[in-house]
Design a protein around this motif. Structure first.
Motif, PDB file in Angstrom:
ATOM      1  N   PHE A 136       0.843  -1.200   0.000  1.00 33.70           N
ATOM      2  CA  PHE A 136       0.000   0.000   0.000  1.00 33.70           C
ATOM      3  C   PHE A 136       0.875   1.246   0.000  1.00 33.70           C
ATOM      4  CE2 PHE A 136      -2.863   3.231   1.573  1.00 33.70           C
ATOM      5  CZ  PHE A 136      -4.052   2.907   0.926  1.00 33.70           C
ATOM      6  N   TYR A 138       2.045   5.098  -0.401  1.00 29.56           N
ATOM      7  CA  TYR A 138       1.394   6.399  -0.212  1.00 29.56           C
ATOM      8  C   TYR A 138       1.833   7.400  -1.282  1.00 29.56           C
ATOM      9  CZ  TYR A 138      -0.237   4.754   4.270  1.00 29.56           C
ATOM     10  OH  TYR A 138      -0.871   4.038   5.253  1.00 29.56           O
ATOM     11  N   MET A 276     -14.041  -8.691   5.836  1.00 27.84           N
ATOM     12  CA  MET A 276     -13.397  -9.199   7.048  1.00 27.84           C
ATOM     13  C   MET A 276     -14.190  -8.780   8.276  1.00 27.84           C
ATOM     14  SD  MET A 276      -9.327  -9.069   6.505  1.00 27.84           S
ATOM     15  CE  MET A 276      -9.022  -7.851   5.286  1.00 27.84           C
ATOM     16  N   MET A 280     -15.964 -11.214  10.925  1.00 23.44           N
ATOM     17  CA  MET A 280     -15.661 -11.158  12.363  1.00 23.44           C
ATOM     18  C   MET A 280     -16.952 -11.071  13.166  1.00 23.44           C
ATOM     19  SD  MET A 280     -12.220  -8.968  13.131  1.00 23.44           S
ATOM     20  CE  MET A 280     -13.087  -7.444  12.940  1.00 23.44           C
TER      21      MET A 280
ATOM     22  N   PHE B   8      -1.430   1.804   6.815  1.00 17.51           N
ATOM     23  CA  PHE B   8      -2.526   1.009   6.241  1.00 17.51           C
ATOM     24  C   PHE B   8      -2.105  -0.445   6.130  1.00 17.51           C
ATOM     25  CE2 PHE B   8      -5.022  -0.953   2.976  1.00 17.51           C
ATOM     26  CZ  PHE B   8      -6.297  -0.480   3.238  1.00 17.51           C
ATOM     27  N   GLU B   9      -0.887  -0.616   5.659  1.00 13.57           N
ATOM     28  CA  GLU B   9      -0.387  -1.971   5.423  1.00 13.57           C
ATOM     29  C   GLU B   9      -0.394  -2.798   6.711  1.00 13.57           C
ATOM     30  OE1 GLU B   9       3.059  -1.532   3.056  1.00 13.57           O
ATOM     31  OE2 GLU B   9       3.335  -3.685   2.822  1.00 13.57           O
ATOM     32  N   LEU B  12      -4.037  -3.392   7.867  1.00 13.03           N
ATOM     33  CA  LEU B  12      -4.696  -4.406   7.031  1.00 13.03           C
ATOM     34  C   LEU B  12      -4.215  -5.795   7.436  1.00 13.03           C
ATOM     35  CD1 LEU B  12      -6.597  -4.854   4.611  1.00 13.03           C
ATOM     36  CD2 LEU B  12      -4.594  -4.837   3.143  1.00 13.03           C
ATOM     37  N   LEU B  15      -5.757  -6.680  10.762  1.00 12.09           N
ATOM     38  CA  LEU B  15      -7.182  -6.971  10.580  1.00 12.09           C
ATOM     39  C   LEU B  15      -7.338  -8.389  10.029  1.00 12.09           C
ATOM     40  CD1 LEU B  15     -10.177  -6.324  10.320  1.00 12.09           C
ATOM     41  CD2 LEU B  15      -9.696  -5.067   8.228  1.00 12.09           C
ATOM     42  N   ARG B  16      -6.495  -8.713   9.042  1.00  7.38           N
ATOM     43  CA  ARG B  16      -6.561 -10.044   8.438  1.00  7.38           C
ATOM     44  C   ARG B  16      -6.234 -11.106   9.502  1.00  7.38           C
ATOM     45  NH1 ARG B  16      -3.586  -9.311   3.572  1.00  7.38           N
ATOM     46  NH2 ARG B  16      -5.523  -8.570   2.650  1.00  7.38           N
ATOM     47  N   SER B  19      -9.165 -11.521  11.869  1.00  7.53           N
ATOM     48  CA  SER B  19     -10.318 -12.181  11.241  1.00  7.53           C
ATOM     49  C   SER B  19     -10.026 -13.671  11.020  1.00  7.53           C
ATOM     50  CB  SER B  19     -10.707 -11.484   9.931  1.00  7.53           C
ATOM     51  OG  SER B  19      -9.791 -11.781   8.919  1.00  7.53           O
ATOM     52  N   CYS B  35     -10.382 -10.460  19.920  1.00  9.95           N
ATOM     53  CA  CYS B  35     -10.074 -10.419  18.485  1.00  9.95           C
ATOM     54  C   CYS B  35     -10.990  -9.431  17.775  1.00  9.95           C
ATOM     55  CB  CYS B  35     -10.267 -11.787  17.839  1.00  9.95           C
ATOM     56  SG  CYS B  35      -8.925 -12.921  18.169  1.00  9.95           S
ATOM     57  N   TYR B  36     -12.250  -9.506  18.114  1.00  9.18           N
ATOM     58  CA  TYR B  36     -13.238  -8.659  17.450  1.00  9.18           C
ATOM     59  C   TYR B  36     -12.943  -7.191  17.737  1.00  9.18           C
ATOM     60  CZ  TYR B  36     -17.659  -6.616  16.047  1.00  9.18           C
ATOM     61  OH  TYR B  36     -18.595  -5.844  15.430  1.00  9.18           O
ATOM     62  N   GLY B  39      -9.717  -6.246  16.018  1.00  9.65           N
ATOM     63  CA  GLY B  39      -9.969  -6.237  14.572  1.00  9.65           C
ATOM     64  C   GLY B  39     -10.736  -4.989  14.163  1.00  9.65           C
ATOM     65  N   MET B  40     -11.737  -4.616  14.970  1.00  9.94           N
ATOM     66  CA  MET B  40     -12.551  -3.438  14.633  1.00  9.94           C
ATOM     67  C   MET B  40     -11.724  -2.162  14.690  1.00  9.94           C
ATOM     68  SD  MET B  40     -15.446  -4.038  13.538  1.00  9.94           S
ATOM     69  CE  MET B  40     -16.258  -2.448  13.672  1.00  9.94           C
ATOM     70  N   TYR B  43      -9.859  -2.177  11.542  1.00  8.00           N
ATOM     71  CA  TYR B  43     -10.792  -1.928  10.448  1.00  8.00           C
ATOM     72  C   TYR B  43     -11.054  -0.424  10.323  1.00  8.00           C
ATOM     73  CZ  TYR B  43     -15.202  -1.358   8.021  1.00  8.00           C
ATOM     74  OH  TYR B  43     -16.177  -0.936   7.160  1.00  8.00           O
ATOM     75  N   CYS B  46      -8.072   1.381   8.845  1.00  6.79           N
ATOM     76  CA  CYS B  46      -8.023   1.181   7.381  1.00  6.79           C
ATOM     77  C   CYS B  46      -9.063   2.055   6.699  1.00  6.79           C
ATOM     78  CB  CYS B  46      -8.321  -0.274   7.027  1.00  6.79           C
ATOM     79  SG  CYS B  46      -6.980  -1.388   7.399  1.00  6.79           S
TER      80      CYS B  46
END
Lengths: 383, 64
Positions: A136, A138, A276, A280, B8-9, B12, B15-16, B19, B35-36, B39-40, B43, B46
């Motif tokens: 990603f 920038y 995702m 979740m 972001f990387e 992401l 997040l992956r 999930s 985890c949730y 993860g949120m 998310y 991102c």
């Protein structure tokens, strides 16, 4: 009258003067095949130019040799430009070369192979040196012509895929004299002055093999190799392979493909992260429901076993009661038997225990009576 | 352009990871709630980066 004989030196000097003042011979372009190429330690390149039936010696001085985009090789088809000089000592002449132009695909292929082998030996194509592209970026740097189709294609594709990434365009010449140094310089500058550029696209649109030549030059290859920023090479079409492609971290078939490789599609990314998130939530809901069900089942088990215990205890009490009832001695009174108790409440089972002065209670199935004893006795066997 | 210190990387990637981890049979209920929540957080990071897009296109003229 015959002219007076002149010396050899005079002859050669005369010819030298003629040669160096003739407007055609002081700026002549000759086409032929290179033969006997020698790189001399004095910086000169000596070679012959030949065709089917003739040969001429050539000398390329060091200061011009430096501008050559490729090493001269026997068999190359050349156009050389220069002036004729006489070598007075032995009366031979040669072309003092100022410019060399390689002609024909065959000659380019020779030069290409030669450069490829050289850089390969220097390790410029080593896989271990290749850097990974950022997932990603920038900021993307684009090094190409400001007016070519490549820059339009690249900007169009990047903008259609990704509205987050910033773009810096470094306009450079991509063909002709000076193209390679500019491309090389732009790569160096991007590395020196832009610590926020994550990936570089270096390239141009399609063209004839000689038009793409700048991307086969050593100076460009070294700048790409030395670049801290990962480089995507994008030169010409799918079928065009350049030295830049081999040195770069990634080769894109076209500038359009380079743009697609360089930046991710943000709409796709948004969909991915939404997916995702959904997964979740779903997973968490499932787990909560599964655990709630497990708890519910356990509670039901507890309630059931508790109820069972109560039921069992109730049954036990019931049967004990029945047992008691069945064994209640007063039930026998229904058949006409009575119980005799002393005034102290003691049940009389033996006549000998009777004190005649006492008063006794008779208990019947229904009701009771007090009485006194007149006489006692026993059966013959003493009972 | 990283938000909350996370690019972001990285976000992401995390997040992956969350999930995937939430689906693992080894993750218990409390673990899956963690985890949730985590993860949120990634998310949102991102999404914020994607939403705050202000693309800039510039030309850098080289001095020859």
């Amino acid at each position: 009258m015959a002219i007076k004989p002149i010396s050899v030196t005079q002859l050669n000097e005369y010819i030298s003067r003629v040669l160096s003042t003739d407007p055609l011979l002081t700026n002549v372009t000759v086409h032929g095949e290179a033969s006997g190429v020698k790189y001399h330690s004095n910086g000169f390149i000596y070679f012959s130019l030949v065709d089917q039936s003739a040969k001429v010696n050539c000398a390329l001085p060091g200061e011009y040799a430096r501008d050559l985009k490729y090493e001269l090789q026997d068999g190359m088809d050349l156009n050389i430009n220069g002036s004729l000089r006489l070598y007075k000592k032995n009366g031979s002449y040669s072309i003092f070369v100022r410019n060399v132009e390689i002609c024909g695909e065959g000659s380019l292929a020779i030069a290409f192979e030669q450069m490829k082998n050289k850089l390969q030996n220097e390790g410029l194509f080593d896989k271990s040196h290749k850097k990974q592209l950022p997932a990603f970026p920038y900021k993307v740097g684009v090094i190409t012509s400001a007016t070519g189709a490549a820059v339009r294609d690249i900007l169009k594709i990047i903008k259609s895929r990704n509205n987050v990434v910033d773009i810096v365009v470094f306009p450079v010449l991509v063909q002709g004299d000076g193209a390679a140094p500019q491309i090389s310089h732009a790569i160096d500058i991007a590395n020196e002055k832009f610590d926020d550029i994550d990936v570089l696209i270096v390239g141009r649109g399609g063209g004839a093999a000689e038009d793409l030549w700048a991307f086969n030059e050593e100076i460009v290859a070294h700048s790409i190799y030395d670049s801290r920023i990962p480089v995507i090479s994008a030169v010409g079409h799918e079928i065009d392979f350049t030295i830049s492609d081999m040195v770069a971290d990634v080769r894109a078939e076209t500038p359009t493909a380079a743009a697609q490789i360089a930046v991710p599609d943000t709409t796709e990314l948004q969909n991915n992260i939404d997916d995702m998130k959904r997964q979740m939530s779903l997973e968490l809901n499932n787990r909560v429901m599964f655990n709630a069900m497990k708890v519910e089942n356990m509670m039901k088990d507890i309630r059931d076993s508790f109820n069972n215990r109560i039921e069992m205890a109730r049954n036990q009490v019931g049967s004990l009661k029945m047992l008691l009832t069945e064994n209640d001695p007063r039930r026998i009174l229904e058949n006409g038997y009575s119980i005799v108790e002393s005034s102290g409440g003691k049940v009389i089972t033996d006549a000998k225990a009777i004190d005649k002065s006492d008063k006794f209670k008779l208990i019947f199935h229904k009701g009771w009576a007090y009485c006194t004893i007149i006489e006692t006795g026993s059966d013959k066997d003493g009972d | 352009m990283a938000i909350n210190g996370e690019s972001f990387e990285t976000s992401l990637e995390k997040l992956r990871e969350m999930s995937e981890k939430i689906k693992s049979p080894e993750t218990d209920l409390e673990g899956s709630i963690r985890c949730y929540e985590e993860g949120m957080k990634y998310y949102k990071n991102c999404e914020k980066i994607l939403a705050e897009a202000k693309q800039k296109i510039e030309t850098f003229e080289l001095e020859q």
